[in-house]
Design a protein around this motif. Structure first.
Motif, PDB file in Angstrom:
ATOM      1  N   GLU A 182       0.750  -1.281   0.068  1.00 56.09           N
ATOM      2  CA  GLU A 182       0.037  -0.001  -0.033  1.00 56.09           C
ATOM      3  C   GLU A 182       0.905   1.388   0.097  1.00 56.09           C
ATOM      4  OE1 GLU A 182      -3.643  -0.029   2.253  1.00 56.09           O
ATOM      5  OE2 GLU A 182      -3.852  -1.952   2.273  1.00 56.09           O
ATOM      6  N   ASN A 236      -8.507   2.004   0.862  1.00 59.98           N
ATOM      7  CA  ASN A 236      -7.251   3.111   0.650  1.00 59.98           C
ATOM      8  C   ASN A 236      -7.494   4.204  -0.023  1.00 59.98           C
ATOM      9  OD1 ASN A 236      -4.623   4.082  -0.470  1.00 59.98           O
ATOM     10  ND2 ASN A 236      -3.745   2.331   0.689  1.00 59.98           N
ATOM     11  N   GLY A 238     -10.039   6.728   1.811  1.00 56.23           N
ATOM     12  CA  GLY A 238      -9.326   7.211   2.918  1.00 56.23           C
ATOM     13  C   GLY A 238      -7.942   8.356   2.563  1.00 56.23           C
ATOM     14  N   HIS A 239      -7.609   7.884   1.441  1.00 55.72           N
ATOM     15  CA  HIS A 239      -6.524   8.680   0.725  1.00 55.72           C
ATOM     16  C   HIS A 239      -5.395   8.318   1.658  1.00 55.72           C
ATOM     17  CE1 HIS A 239      -4.611  12.241  -1.594  1.00 55.72           C
ATOM     18  NE2 HIS A 239      -3.967  11.470  -1.777  1.00 55.72           N
ATOM     19  N   HIS A 240      -5.073   7.105   1.671  1.00 58.04           N
ATOM     20  CA  HIS A 240      -3.783   6.524   2.689  1.00 58.04           C
ATOM     21  C   HIS A 240      -2.410   6.520   2.084  1.00 58.04           C
ATOM     22  CE1 HIS A 240      -7.036   5.950   5.923  1.00 58.04           C
ATOM     23  NE2 HIS A 240      -7.518   4.754   5.140  1.00 58.04           N
ATOM     24  N   SER A 241      -2.836   6.547   0.761  1.00 61.86           N
ATOM     25  CA  SER A 241      -1.575   6.431  -0.105  1.00 61.86           C
ATOM     26  C   SER A 241      -1.391   7.463  -1.251  1.00 61.86           C
ATOM     27  CB  SER A 241      -1.553   4.816  -0.456  1.00 61.86           C
ATOM     28  OG  SER A 241      -1.324   3.848   0.322  1.00 61.86           O
TER      29      SER A 241
END
Length: 272
Positions: free
Chosen positions: A12, A66, A69-72
């Motif tokens: 990720e 992902n 949530g704009h995790h990457s």
């Protein structure tokens, strides 16, 4: 609708929205390498493990979680519309695909009959009038995009902005969009922004051009394929691509971008 055409590393570290004919094979292999320290043995589009891909059922949950949530770090890559549609013609229409058959089965015989397109014989290696046939293909591509006749537009020649927009419309946000024509520079921005299990040295990464060798070699400079009418057709089809990704619609010989991509503008105009 979800996130069609979206790939994500298993670690990720990064999320990529695939745009066909825009260095996607090389980008996919870089992503695979950054996780596993080796390249996928074969065409990355055939990989069923080692990368999350939206086309695989088991990837839906991790990609959705992902991206929403704009995790990457999320990115994509675009290309000059003139060279992209030309590449689609030589690869998908004139070329024999990696399964040994023509692309989409009866598509080429249909184009030969309906539009008078030649493709270089059974093996794609014979001499033919490339310019005349390409311009006829352009009419076909326009018909599929404008009127969805005689078929829906294919992903390889449908507008890049359409591919890019699905990611935004469904809740994603890009951190970077770069040009195929400045690939190393753009991909380095991505790699500098993320932490990966294996470091990637772009200077030593091979180019994975999976479509190379499928069809006949282009016999003329890019600009020779586009007269006034075909330039008008290309602009009609790809107006938004030229505007958002800053390419020159008036000079097919200039494949380089003529301005900087404004991410806020892309999100605003493609997010509706």
């Amino acid at each position: 609708m979800g996130f069609p055409g979206t790939w994500m590393t298993e670690s990720e570290s990064m999320v990529y929205r695939v745009v066909p004919k825009c260095a996607c094979s090389t980008i996919g292999q870089i992503m695979f390498y950054s996780d596993h320290g080796r390249f996928f043995d074969g065409d990355i589009h055939d990989a069923t493990e080692g990368l999350y891909k939206w086309a695989q059922e088991g990837s839906h949950e991790p990609i959705s979680r992902n991206v929403q949530g704009h995790h990457s770090y999320a990115f994509t890559c675009v290309r000059n519309p003139y060279t992209r549609i030309l590449s689609s013609f030589f690869d998908k229409i004139c070329g024999i695909q990696r399964n040994g058959s023509r692309y989409r089965g009866n598509l080429v015989p249909k184009l030969t009959y309906t539009y008078g397109i030649e493709v270089g014989g059974e093996d794609g290696k014979q001499e033919f009038d490339q310019i005349k046939s390409f311009r006829r293909f352009l009419l076909f591509a326009r018909d599929t995009i404008r009127w969805r006749r005689p078929m829906d537009p294919d992903i390889h020649w449908s507008a890049m902005s359409g591919h890019v927009s699905t990611f935004i419309v469904n809740g994603g946000r890009y951190d970077h969009i770069f040009w195929t024509e400045k690939f190393n520079e753009g991909m380095q921005v991505v790699l500098d922004a993320v932490k990966t299990p294996h470091s990637v040295d772009l200077a030593t990464i091979p180019r994975f051009n999976e479509s190379e060798g499928h069809g006949p070699k282009r016999a003329h400079p890019v600009e020779d394929y586009f007269d006034d009418l075909s330039m008008h057709l290309v602009y009609e089809i790809y107006k938004r691509d030229f505007e958002l990704f800053k390419y020159d619609p008036f000079d097919p010989s200039n494949k380089m971008p003529v301005g900087e991509i404004d991410l806020d503008e892309v999100h605003a105009k493609l997010g509706n």
